[in-house]
Scaffold this active site. Structure first.
Site, PDB file in Angstrom:
ATOM      1  N   PHE A 256     -88.925  55.663  53.199  1.00 50.97           N
ATOM      2  CA  PHE A 256     -89.952  55.252  54.150  1.00 50.97           C
ATOM      3  C   PHE A 256     -90.686  54.013  53.649  1.00 50.97           C
ATOM      4  O   PHE A 256     -91.038  53.946  52.468  1.00 50.97           O
ATOM      5  CB  PHE A 256     -91.011  56.342  54.330  1.00 50.97           C
ATOM      6  N   ASP A 257     -90.950  53.085  54.545  1.00 57.41           N
ATOM      7  CA  ASP A 257     -91.974  52.076  54.285  1.00 57.41           C
ATOM      8  C   ASP A 257     -93.318  52.793  54.414  1.00 57.41           C
ATOM      9  O   ASP A 257     -93.383  53.922  54.903  1.00 57.41           O
ATOM     10  CB  ASP A 257     -91.841  50.944  55.300  1.00 57.41           C
ATOM     11  N   GLY A 258     -94.392  52.139  53.997  1.00 61.96           N
ATOM     12  CA  GLY A 258     -95.701  52.767  54.066  1.00 61.96           C
ATOM     13  C   GLY A 258     -96.482  52.427  55.309  1.00 61.96           C
ATOM     14  O   GLY A 258     -96.556  53.204  56.253  1.00 61.96           O
ATOM     15  N   PHE A 373     -86.690  53.785  56.974  1.00 62.12           N
ATOM     16  CA  PHE A 373     -87.586  53.457  58.087  1.00 62.12           C
ATOM     17  C   PHE A 373     -88.530  52.327  57.695  1.00 62.12           C
ATOM     18  O   PHE A 373     -89.203  52.403  56.670  1.00 62.12           O
ATOM     19  CB  PHE A 373     -88.432  54.680  58.460  1.00 62.12           C
ATOM     20  N   ASP A 375     -91.232  49.121  59.666  1.00 55.62           N
ATOM     21  CA  ASP A 375     -91.772  48.583  60.916  1.00 55.62           C
ATOM     22  C   ASP A 375     -91.482  47.100  61.095  1.00 55.62           C
ATOM     23  O   ASP A 375     -91.767  46.549  62.162  1.00 55.62           O
ATOM     24  CB  ASP A 375     -93.296  48.802  60.967  1.00 55.62           C
TER      25      ASP A 375
END
Length: 405
Positions: A256-258, A373, A375
């Site tokens: 995951f990105d943060g 993932f 954004d």
């Protein structure tokens, strides 16, 4: 501020505030309700989430009656199927399951079929699919992720044969029912356990996501993913890697990105609008204030619940789930707030990698996640080039900048 989750949303994942995720600083037993998350906002506001806010309002008498009726219907159906002999594990009860809805173009490689649809129309497309229904489709970007989910299910069934808290994969597609035979044949060819289908005949399937109590929706169609995000469903657009790399077949690995993924975009707004120095100052001043949740927080929470089931059986060192935080934040200047936020949520991340603006692709090659993932599309594209299956989460202020670019 977005509207709150419906009444009685016991397991709802509400996303608070403006989407804030670790700012990608590099260049860039009644049936509970479905998960909800707030759409991105321009300023930070807080919403509630499972375990992180005020108690949800109690359901009305009519809602309670509806839930009881649904419970009775399920019990009747289960009683019927329990009398049937089968070695194949049945899908878990939707209220208990972690439901991952996957589109047909995410699960399988349908590039040629899509070309026929766009160039020759729906009738030729359906005809082609029917003529080739015995030709097995090749794996798509979500295929190995789904296989890994099913491996976790198999391990859970070994340890907890009567427990229904496990993954349920739903094929959620706007394909016509006439195409279903080829999809079924391909699913059976690979031995996938996908029993629930939703085929909407050209109409958007997004409205069915809440009915299926969807925790995560993966699609190759960015417009449908955006529609799902706006409807409060944790969603991402899948992209195929440009290189073939081996994936673990014994451990589900999720990266995951943060900011704007696990967390809201509160901090990323400051990066975009006021620069890095102001961002570092803001994070240090707010180090002990938890970030608001982002769209994928609920899915990390689901993974964590399943991990604890393995830990309870003394399987921590042999757990088939491993999670990673891969963020462009720098540890010294802005990392403490991230780690304290996860702690405040009662969540663990197995590995945290703070890259201080360095490219994520080389690190992801070492991790080899089944899905990553992020954004921001430049991180997704960088991951793709080096062989990582990446999923774009269209949430937060970064989307505004991507559109303008």
């Amino acid at each position: 501020m977005t509207s709150p989750c419906p009444s009685g949303a016991g397991r709802v994942r509400g996303v608070a505030t403006a989407a804030t995720a670790s700012p990608s600083l590099a260049p860039a037993q009644a049936a509970p309700a479905p998960r909800c998350l707030a759409a991105p906002q321009s300023s930070a506001a807080t919403d509630t989430m499972s375990g992180s806010g005020p108690e949800a309002p109690q359901p009305s008498d009519a809602e309670e009656a509806r839930l009881q009726e649904a419970e009775q219907d399920w019990a009747a159906a289960k009683a019927f199927y329990d009398n049937l002999v089968s070695k194949k594990p049945r899908p878990p009860k939707p209220q208990h399951a972690i439901t991952v809805a996957v589109s047909s173009r995410a699960l399988f490689d349908l590039v040629e079929e899509r070309r026929i649809y766009e160039e020759q129309g729906v009738e030729k497309y359906v005809e082609y699919q029917q003529n080739n229904e015995n030709v097995t489709l090749k794996p798509g970007p979500a295929f190995y992720f789904v296989k890994a989910l099913e491996h976790v299910n198999a391990r859970l069934l070994e340890l907890y044969p009567d427990d229904e808290e496990r993954f349920d994969i739903v094929l959620m597609t706007n394909n016509h029912a006439q195409v279903g035979v080829r999809l079924i044949n391909s699913i059976n060819h690979y031995g996938l356990t996908i029993e629930r289908f939703c085929m909407t005949g050209g109409k958007s399937p997004i409205g069915y996501l809440t009915a299926y109590l969807t925790n995560l929706y993966l699609s190759a169609d960015s417009e449908k993913v955006q529609e799902a995000i706006e409807a409060g469903i944790a969603s991402a657009t899948m992209f195929t890697a440009n290189k073939d790399v081996p994936y673990s077949d014994t451990q589900l690995r999720v990266a995951f990105d943060g900011d704007a993924v696990l967390f809201s975009d509160e901090s990323e707004q400051i990066v975009k609008e006021q620069g890095l120095d102001r961002f570092f100052e803001h994070e240090q001043l707010n180090e002990n204030k938890p970030l608001a949740q982002g769209p994928l927080k609920g899915f990390l929470e689901d993974l964590g619940k399943l991990q604890k089931k393995f830990y309870a059986k003394n399987e921590r060192l042999n757990c088939p789930i491993r999670t990673f935080l891969v963020t462009a934040r720098s540890a010294a200047s802005s990392g403490a707030r991230v780690l304290k936020t996860l702690r405040s949520w009662g969540l663990e991340i197995d590995e945290a990698l703070f890259l201080a603006g360095a490219p994520k692709g080389p690190i992801l090659v070492k991790i080899r996640p089944h899905i990553f993932f992020d954004d921001q599309m430049f991180h997704v594209e960088g991951a793709q080039k080096l062989g990582t299956i990446a999923a774009h989460v269209p949430y937060g202020i970064a989307q505004k900048y991507q559109k303008s670019a």
